[in-house]
Scaffold this motif. Structure first.
Motif, PDB file in Angstrom:
ATOM      1  N   UNK A 157      11.837 -10.912  36.524  1.00 28.50           N
ATOM      2  CA  UNK A 157      12.749 -12.066  36.544  1.00 28.50           C
ATOM      3  C   UNK A 157      12.517 -12.987  37.733  1.00 28.50           C
ATOM      4  N   UNK A 158      12.194 -12.397  38.882  1.00 28.24           N
ATOM      5  CA  UNK A 158      11.903 -13.217  40.059  1.00 28.24           C
ATOM      6  C   UNK A 158      10.651 -14.050  39.828  1.00 28.24           C
ATOM      7  N   UNK A 159       9.629 -13.457  39.219  1.00 29.99           N
ATOM      8  CA  UNK A 159       8.411 -14.190  38.891  1.00 29.99           C
ATOM      9  C   UNK A 159       8.717 -15.336  37.926  1.00 29.99           C
ATOM     10  N   UNK A 160       9.568 -15.100  36.944  1.00 29.93           N
ATOM     11  CA  UNK A 160       9.923 -16.136  35.983  1.00 29.93           C
ATOM     12  C   UNK A 160      10.606 -17.312  36.663  1.00 29.93           C
ATOM     13  N   UNK A 161      11.503 -17.022  37.603  1.00 33.57           N
ATOM     14  CA  UNK A 161      12.212 -18.085  38.315  1.00 33.57           C
ATOM     15  C   UNK A 161      11.254 -18.862  39.211  1.00 33.57           C
ATOM     16  N   UNK A 162      10.392 -18.153  39.940  1.00 35.30           N
ATOM     17  CA  UNK A 162       9.458 -18.809  40.862  1.00 35.30           C
ATOM     18  C   UNK A 162       8.503 -19.730  40.102  1.00 35.30           C
ATOM     19  N   UNK A 163       8.084 -19.333  38.905  1.00 37.71           N
ATOM     20  CA  UNK A 163       7.162 -20.155  38.119  1.00 37.71           C
ATOM     21  C   UNK A 163       7.873 -21.328  37.430  1.00 37.71           C
ATOM     22  N   UNK A 164       9.137 -21.123  37.060  1.00 34.56           N
ATOM     23  CA  UNK A 164       9.847 -22.169  36.323  1.00 34.56           C
ATOM     24  C   UNK A 164      10.494 -23.210  37.243  1.00 34.56           C
ATOM     25  N   UNK A 165      10.887 -22.802  38.432  1.00 35.38           N
ATOM     26  CA  UNK A 165      11.622 -23.706  39.329  1.00 35.38           C
ATOM     27  C   UNK A 165      10.855 -24.986  39.684  1.00 35.38           C
ATOM     28  N   UNK A 166       9.551 -24.917  40.002  1.00 33.90           N
ATOM     29  CA  UNK A 166       8.846 -26.153  40.416  1.00 33.90           C
ATOM     30  C   UNK A 166       8.432 -27.064  39.263  1.00 33.90           C
ATOM     31  N   UNK A 167       8.653 -26.670  38.018  1.00 29.43           N
ATOM     32  CA  UNK A 167       8.227 -27.500  36.893  1.00 29.43           C
ATOM     33  C   UNK A 167       8.902 -28.867  36.946  1.00 29.43           C
ATOM     34  N   UNK A 168       8.244 -29.894  36.407  1.00 27.13           N
ATOM     35  CA  UNK A 168       8.844 -31.241  36.397  1.00 27.13           C
ATOM     36  C   UNK A 168       9.896 -31.369  35.293  1.00 27.13           C
ATOM     37  N   UNK A 169      11.155 -31.462  35.687  1.00 25.32           N
ATOM     38  CA  UNK A 169      12.238 -31.653  34.732  1.00 25.32           C
ATOM     39  C   UNK A 169      12.682 -33.110  34.842  1.00 25.32           C
ATOM     40  N   UNK A 170      12.090 -33.946  34.002  1.00 22.26           N
ATOM     41  CA  UNK A 170      12.300 -35.385  34.154  1.00 22.26           C
ATOM     42  C   UNK A 170      12.914 -36.030  32.918  1.00 22.26           C
ATOM     43  N   UNK A 171      13.307 -35.227  31.946  1.00 22.74           N
ATOM     44  CA  UNK A 171      13.885 -35.794  30.726  1.00 22.74           C
ATOM     45  C   UNK A 171      15.325 -35.331  30.586  1.00 22.74           C
ATOM     46  N   UNK A 172      15.641 -34.688  29.472  1.00 25.52           N
ATOM     47  CA  UNK A 172      17.004 -34.235  29.220  1.00 25.52           C
ATOM     48  C   UNK A 172      17.384 -33.097  30.162  1.00 25.52           C
ATOM     49  N   UNK A 173      18.664 -33.065  30.518  1.00 24.76           N
ATOM     50  CA  UNK A 173      19.176 -31.956  31.339  1.00 24.76           C
ATOM     51  C   UNK A 173      20.205 -31.136  30.562  1.00 24.76           C
ATOM     52  N   UNK A 174      20.190 -31.258  29.227  1.00 21.57           N
ATOM     53  CA  UNK A 174      21.154 -30.564  28.371  1.00 21.57           C
ATOM     54  C   UNK A 174      20.578 -29.215  27.954  1.00 21.57           C
ATOM     55  N   UNK A 175      21.253 -28.133  28.339  1.00 14.84           N
ATOM     56  CA  UNK A 175      20.857 -26.780  27.944  1.00 14.84           C
ATOM     57  C   UNK A 175      21.754 -26.341  26.788  1.00 14.84           C
ATOM     58  N   UNK A 176      21.140 -26.159  25.630  1.00 14.00           N
ATOM     59  CA  UNK A 176      21.911 -25.795  24.439  1.00 14.00           C
ATOM     60  C   UNK A 176      22.148 -24.294  24.424  1.00 14.00           C
ATOM     61  N   UNK A 177      23.029 -23.884  25.299  1.00 14.99           N
ATOM     62  CA  UNK A 177      23.311 -22.458  25.440  1.00 14.99           C
ATOM     63  C   UNK A 177      24.603 -22.305  26.227  1.00 14.99           C
ATOM     64  N   UNK A 178      25.075 -21.064  26.323  1.00 12.62           N
ATOM     65  CA  UNK A 178      26.283 -20.784  27.092  1.00 12.62           C
ATOM     66  C   UNK A 178      25.979 -20.416  28.537  1.00 12.62           C
TER      67      UNK A 178
END
Length: 331
Positions: A157-178
């Motif tokens: 899980x730590x690896x998943x967060x470290x890899x996902x955190x720096x990604x460019x999130x430049x479009x929608x910020x809507x997470x279709x989840x709870x």
């Protein structure tokens, strides 16, 4: 193509149940709050009973103790935010807080998987190798297995967060989840998701299917061993000792495996259906359970009704409390 900084987004928005009308927000928030309250009270009661009764200081109950702690932490990591989504109409969550929540969701889910593996190991040894049970599953060995589960589950899980955190999130910020999870976040990244989703999928399948493979093997072995018991009453007693774990395991593994497979092999469905599949999930005695929320509240109830020692201790404690109250109220 170099990845841009994620500073374009400062927060995400959790939609919760996309098709839910506002008139039901109060009802849903009250229901979720009730689930959280039941989860806390029920699991704390189980922990208290096991901690304060020496007769419950056995390997199986130490495993149940770990599961109760995990259920409390998972519910605390996910439920308060979704409750506020409907109670206070506040679905926003900061960028960093979303990734922290994502880490705990996957970390505690992995710990839960390892604990269920221990439960299956306990029943397998008790029924298939009863003479080895007391030598293999000692208190110290269960302690080592439990500590290993809590520590080993951190890495992926730590690896998943470290890899996902720096990604460019430049479009929608809507997470279709709870709540924030890896799939819900990374689909919003403005880049090719494959290099990030494939390792996460492999990790999820290892964390789920690894323990599940042993669980299936153990219960097949148990069924074969039980079938060889000539005494019908003995068969029923052996099967009864496994029923608690089978219920909990079914609630945990079956829906999760479906969701991860569906998300990665091209099965598509609407947002509402995805939420229903993710939050829904097994039917027991006509009740629709929610796999991400209800098992944490249901598990202690299952322990109390299906585990004789815990049920006995709970009834004994309640009777003692009743007698003490009557003595205090009597003139």
């Amino acid at each position: 193509m170099p990845e841009r900084n994620h500073s374009v987004l400062t927060e995400f928005v959790l939609t919760g149940f996309p098709g839910l009308h506002q008139e039901y927000y109060g009802l849903v928030s009250a229901l979720l709050f009730f689930v959280y309250l039941v989860t806390m009270i029920a699991n704390v009661t189980v922990i208290f009973l096991i901690a304060t009764n020496r007769s419950l200081h056995k390997p199986m109950y130490y495993i149940i103790l770990n599961l109760s702690v995990c259920d409390i932490l998972f519910s605390t990591a996910t439920l308060p935010k979704i409750i506020s989504r409907y109670w206070f109409r506040s679905g926003s969550i900061s960028f960093t807080a979303c990734f922290i929540q994502m880490y705990f969701v996957h970390y505690l889910g992995t710990v839960n998987s390892y604990i269920l593996f221990q439960m299956a190991l306990d029943r397998y040894l008790a029924i298939c190798h009863p003479l080895r049970y007391s030598r293999v599953l000692t208190k110290s060995n269960i302690l080592i297995l439990s500590i290993t589960a809590w520590i080993a589950a951190k890495a992926c899980p730590l690896m998943m967060v470290i890899r996902a955190y720096p990604l460019p999130y430049c479009a929608s910020n809507i997470i279709t989840h709870c709540f924030c999870d890896h799939i819900g976040i990374t689909v919003l990244a403005c880049t090719d998701r494959a290099p990030y989703s494939i390792p996460a999928f492999v990790f999820a399948m290892v964390a789920l299917l690894g323990p599940l493979a042993f669980i299936l093997f153990s219960y097949c072995s148990i069924l074969i061993a039980v079938y060889k018991i000539a005494n019908v009453q003995g068969r029923l007693k052996s099967l009864s000792t496994c029923s608690t774990q089978l219920i909990i395991i079914s609630l945990y593994f079956l829906p999760r495996c479906f969701v991860y497979l569906a998300s990665n092999v091209g099965i598509t469905f609407s947002a509402d259906v995805r939420i229903v599949i993710i939050m829904l999930l097994d039917v027991r005695i006509g009740l629709i359970l929610l796999y991400s929320l209800f098992p944490a509240a249901v598990n202690p109830v299952i322990y109390c009704f299906k585990t004789h020692d815990i049920k006995h201790m709970l009834m004994k404690r309640l009777k003692k409390t009743k007698i003490e109250l009557e003595l205090k109220l009597s003139p």
